[in-house]
Design a protein around this motif. Structure first.
Motif, mmCIF file in Angstrom:
data_model
loop_
_atom_site.group_PDB
_atom_site.id
_atom_site.type_symbol
_atom_site.label_atom_id
_atom_site.label_comp_id
_atom_site.label_asym_id
_atom_site.label_seq_id
_atom_site.Cartn_x
_atom_site.Cartn_y
_atom_site.Cartn_z
ATOM 1 N N GLU A 292 -6.158 -0.427 -8.468
ATOM 2 C CA GLU A 292 -6.274 -2.330 -8.093
ATOM 3 C C GLU A 292 -4.522 -2.320 -7.042
ATOM 4 O O GLU A 292 -3.903 -1.823 -7.503
ATOM 5 C CB GLU A 292 -5.872 -2.925 -9.431
ATOM 6 N N PHE A 293 -4.767 -3.867 -6.169
ATOM 7 C CA PHE A 293 -3.848 -3.860 -5.978
ATOM 8 C C PHE A 293 -3.442 -5.371 -5.166
ATOM 9 O O PHE A 293 -3.913 -6.267 -5.484
ATOM 10 C CB PHE A 293 -3.597 -3.244 -5.046
ATOM 11 N N ASN A 294 -2.246 -5.307 -5.585
ATOM 12 C CA ASN A 294 -1.889 -7.057 -4.882
ATOM 13 C C ASN A 294 -1.022 -7.121 -3.679
ATOM 14 O O ASN A 294 -1.249 -5.855 -2.580
ATOM 15 C CB ASN A 294 -0.926 -7.505 -6.013
ATOM 16 N N LYS A 295 -0.552 -7.809 -3.217
ATOM 17 C CA LYS A 295 0.492 -7.938 -1.937
ATOM 18 C C LYS A 295 1.279 -6.562 -1.375
ATOM 19 O O LYS A 295 1.226 -6.607 -0.589
ATOM 20 C CB LYS A 295 0.913 -9.365 -1.334
ATOM 21 N N SER A 296 1.802 -5.928 -2.160
ATOM 22 C CA SER A 296 2.604 -5.030 -2.267
ATOM 23 C C SER A 296 2.113 -3.924 -1.979
ATOM 24 O O SER A 296 2.447 -2.232 -2.164
ATOM 25 C CB SER A 296 3.771 -5.262 -2.660
ATOM 26 N N GLY A 297 0.523 -3.716 -2.586
ATOM 27 C CA GLY A 297 -0.020 -2.782 -2.349
ATOM 28 C C GLY A 297 -0.272 -2.060 -4.151
ATOM 29 O O GLY A 297 -0.397 -3.148 -5.167
ATOM 30 N N GLU A 298 -0.299 -0.661 -3.828
ATOM 31 C CA GLU A 298 -0.635 -0.414 -4.804
ATOM 32 C C GLU A 298 -0.381 -0.990 -7.131
ATOM 33 O O GLU A 298 1.224 -1.490 -6.918
ATOM 34 C CB GLU A 298 -0.330 1.206 -6.055
ATOM 35 N N LYS A 299 -1.485 -1.692 -7.330
ATOM 36 C CA LYS A 299 -1.095 -2.174 -8.798
ATOM 37 C C LYS A 299 -1.348 -0.943 -10.265
ATOM 38 O O LYS A 299 -0.334 -0.940 -10.863
ATOM 39 C CB LYS A 299 -1.841 -3.472 -9.314
ATOM 40 N N LYS A 300 -2.661 -0.658 -10.201
ATOM 41 C CA LYS A 300 -2.538 0.171 -11.036
ATOM 42 C C LYS A 300 -4.179 1.013 -10.574
ATOM 43 O O LYS A 300 -4.657 0.585 -9.857
ATOM 44 C CB LYS A 300 -3.282 0.504 -12.220
ATOM 45 N N HIS A 301 -4.277 2.259 -11.242
ATOM 46 C CA HIS A 301 -5.338 3.095 -11.108
ATOM 47 C C HIS A 301 -6.189 2.556 -12.159
ATOM 48 O O HIS A 301 -6.560 2.325 -13.049
ATOM 49 C CB HIS A 301 -5.401 4.582 -11.344
ATOM 50 N N VAL A 302 -8.156 3.044 -11.252
ATOM 51 C CA VAL A 302 -8.649 2.045 -12.675
ATOM 52 C C VAL A 302 -9.706 3.115 -12.129
ATOM 53 O O VAL A 302 -9.651 3.642 -11.536
ATOM 54 C CB VAL A 302 -9.364 1.152 -12.259
ATOM 55 N N ASN A 303 -10.973 2.874 -12.593
ATOM 56 C CA ASN A 303 -11.935 3.760 -12.603
ATOM 57 C C ASN A 303 -12.917 3.592 -11.296
ATOM 58 O O ASN A 303 -12.684 2.606 -11.110
ATOM 59 C CB ASN A 303 -13.336 3.650 -13.744
ATOM 60 N N LEU A 304 -13.103 4.712 -10.553
ATOM 61 C CA LEU A 304 -13.847 4.380 -9.640
ATOM 62 C C LEU A 304 -15.389 2.642 -9.492
ATOM 63 O O LEU A 304 -15.338 1.891 -8.629
ATOM 64 C CB LEU A 304 -15.123 5.257 -8.750
ATOM 65 N N ASN A 305 -15.640 3.234 -10.432
ATOM 66 C CA ASN A 305 -16.450 1.785 -10.701
ATOM 67 C C ASN A 305 -16.008 0.674 -10.873
ATOM 68 O O ASN A 305 -16.967 -0.566 -10.921
ATOM 69 C CB ASN A 305 -17.835 2.364 -11.641
#
Ligand SMILES: [Zn+2]
Length: 277
Positions: free
Chosen positions: A220-233
């Protein structure tokens, strides 16, 4: 490497009890091929366990890789932190080497307020020093600068390539989810992925594509890039085209899955790659 291997970033969740040695055996049971030792919060193996991990991995035909500590910044303006960062990397490499780790990856630096080119210069200087020490100690593993997931993190493709060209035993760790997040979702097509591999081959040669260390996960990302890892689906990372490109370029090396569900997405990637789903 003679083919593309798939594995988990850390000990699979299904491992009981959840320790490194059991984790390696569980990776084998799951029909995966590699496991990343997570030194991200600390170098959590002592020399004895590292040697035991090495032996267990060899017995089970598992390739180990390592993720270095998060708390390094080779662009820190605080001299003590800069020196400590180099020491952290050396400490981790020594234990990773005892464990027989093939590769160790790092988020090397933050830009802070500096010019990007200036940051690269500092990183290159520090990594040259580290590589020299490793060589003097007879430690032989790939030291890998990884794609930064946030725009504040040093680690664009051209920066990873520049560092790899400047130092022996250094090649990029390409995190495709991080390329996706730091570009705010732009790097996500067949063409984009193809461009990355073409650029690597052009600048670093076939040797790079034959020795890839890749990270792939949902993000998941926001305007500064990576927010957190989530599952591929749970995200729109176009992993199916990504796999298509891996096959077309016949890349070899290791794909480490950093999704929160670890082995589930690692198997999803592997089975897709093998055309089984
Ligand atoms: Zn990663």
């Amino acid at each position: 490497m003679n083919k593309l291997l798939f594995g988990t970033a850390g000990i699979p969740w299904s491992t009981k009890p959840r320790n490194t040695i059991k984790g390696i055996k569980q990776v084998r049971k799951l029909n995966l091929d590699s496991m990343e030792l997570e030194f991200v919060h600390s170098v959590n193996l002592n020399p004895k366990t590292a040697l035991e991990a090495n032996k267990t991995a060899k017995e089970n035909g598992i390739v180990l890789t390592t993720h270095g500590q998060y708390y390094v910044n080779l662009n820190s303006l605080d001299l003590a932190k800069f020196e400590a960062s180099k020491k952290h990397i050396l400490d981790a490499c020594r234990i990773a080497n005892l464990a027989g780790s093939w590769s160790i990856c790092y988020h090397m630096a933050y830009y802070g307020k500096d010019e990007k080119s200036h940051v690269s210069e500092r990183v290159i200087g520090a990594v040259k020093e580290i590589v020299k020490k490793l060589e003097d100690e007879g430690i032989n593993l790939w030291l890998r600068p990884e794609t930064g997931g946030r725009i504040t993190q040093w680690g664009e493709l051209n920066e990873l390539i520049e560092l790899s060209l400047a130092c022996e035993n250094v090649l990029p760790c390409i995190d495709f989810a991080h390329h996706y997040s730091r570009s705010l979702g732009k790097v996500n097509t067949y063409e984009d992925f193809k461009n990355i591999l073409e650029e690597l081959e052009k600048k670093l040669g076939r040797k790079c594509l034959d020795n890839m260390h890749i990270h792939t996960e949902g993000i998941e990302f926001n305007k500064s890039g990576e927010k957190k890892h989530v599952n591929l689906n749970e995200c729109n990372l176009n992993y199916k085209d990504l796999i298509k490109i891996w096959k077309e370029f016949k890349i070899k090396g290791i794909v480490t899955c950093e999704s929160p569900n670890l082995e589930e997405d690692a198997l999803l990637l592997k089975k897709n790659y093998e055309g089984k789903i």
